[in-house]
Design an enzyme around this catalytic site. Structure first.
Site, PDB file in Angstrom:
ATOM      1  N   ASP A  46       9.108   1.023 123.226  1.00 21.12           N
ATOM      2  CA  ASP A  46       9.179   0.046 124.304  1.00 21.12           C
ATOM      3  C   ASP A  46       7.892   0.043 125.125  1.00 21.12           C
ATOM      4  OD1 ASP A  46      11.765  -0.688 123.612  1.00 21.12           O
ATOM      5  OD2 ASP A  46      12.693   0.778 124.947  1.00 21.12           O
ATOM      6  N   TYR A  74      11.318  13.375 121.240  1.00 26.94           N
ATOM      7  CA  TYR A  74      10.950  12.665 122.456  1.00 26.94           C
ATOM      8  C   TYR A  74      10.963  13.607 123.653  1.00 26.94           C
ATOM      9  CZ  TYR A  74      11.991   8.367 119.845  1.00 26.94           C
ATOM     10  OH  TYR A  74      12.014   7.359 118.909  1.00 26.94           O
TER      11      TYR A  74
END
Length: 299
Positions: A46, A74
């Protein structure tokens, strides 16, 4: 186009641009250097996320689905006490609640619920298609529709820091996991709401953040060509075999070849003596069928 110009780049995506923006910029640059405009990516980030974005170059674009299946890691920042329309900081706030009563022990009790093979409802603001329409297009029209839960795998969740109301979490997961949904769902489990405040992808399959190149290093010179990772080195999570010239000729003519009995994997990558990708194989009884075949020196 030379063999060295087809493969994968480990790009450190900056905050701001979309993954599509990055690919469009690199496509122009790659075409000016090689004459090819085949550029893609293996797994969207994103605009408000940074970190490892695997860029596929030349005929390696045919391998993007296989790269995307690798494990991801992540570093996420989750802020409790509010929810948003997009499940991240880019959306409009829906409600706010007090979260000062949440302690680390509460989070530690909740995290195991999200580890393993679980089901996750994707956010409305996502590219998933329902009845031929992307969810984010419907969301921008003010529509909210029922979304079916999707199976995902989260291998581990590790607390990196907790400073109420912000949790820093390391997440190791499989393909298809929405970290925004995880933030939202964890906030709901704790009863205070939550949204994704920041995200860095630190690993995608064989590609890690410490080895990644900044965007400027790619667009300002041709030096980045020497940083291209070959399919052989990128596909380490799969079984790889080297074939002789006779089997390679058979595959390139669409014929089946004898399968090594010790290998029963559903997906096998075949290479020649020079470690150039020849074919993607799948088993058929005692033989291998070519699923995809690559021409001489195509990758």
């Amino acid at each position: 186009m030379s063999d060295s110009a087809a493969g994968f780049l480990n790009l450190n995506k900056p905050l701001g641009p979309t993954s599509h923006d990055i690919v469009a910029q690199l496509r122009r640059h790659y075409r000016s250097l090689t004459g090819s405009k085949k550029v893609g990516h293996a797994g969207t980030l994103d605009p408000l996320a940074d970190g490892v974005l695997v860029i596929c170059l030349g005929t390696a674009t045919r391998l993007s689905d296989y790269i995307m299946r690798g494990r991801k890691v992540y570093h996420a920042q989750i802020r409790f006490g509010a929810t948003t329309t997009t499940y991240d900081a880019a959306g409009e706030f829906l409600d706010r609640r007090r979260a000062d009563h949440i302690h680390r022990a509460d989070i530690e009790r909740a995290l195991p619920l999200f580890i393993g093979d679980i089901e996750q409802v994707p956010p409305m603001y996502s590219a998933i298609k329902v009845r031929g329409k992307k969810l984010y297009d419907l969301a921008r029209q003010g529509q909210t529709i029922e979304r079916e839960p999707r199976p995902i795998t989260i291998h581990s969740l590790k607390i990196l820091a907790w400073r109420n109301p912000v949790l820093e979490l390391e997440i190791e997961c499989g393909a298809g996991t929405y970290i925004r949904s995880l933030a939202h769902d964890l906030g709901a489990e704790l009863g205070v709401g939550g949204y994704l405040a920041g995200l860095t992808r630190t690993a995608s399959g064989a590609f890690v953040l410490s080895d990644s190149l900044p965007l400027e290093a790619i667009t300002n010179s041709a030096e980045w060509l020497r940083h291209i990772t070959s399919p052989y080195d990128a596909l380490t999570q799969y079984t790889r075999v080297k074939l002789d010239a006779e089997d390679i000729r058979s595959l390139r003519h669409g014929r089946f070849i004898r399968r090594l009995p010790s290998i029963a994997d559903r997906t096998v990558f075949a290479f020649d003596a020079a470690y150039q990708l020849v074919a993607i194989l799948e088993p058929r009884a005692g033989r291998w069928k070519p699923r995809k075949v690559f021409g001489s020196h195509s990758c």
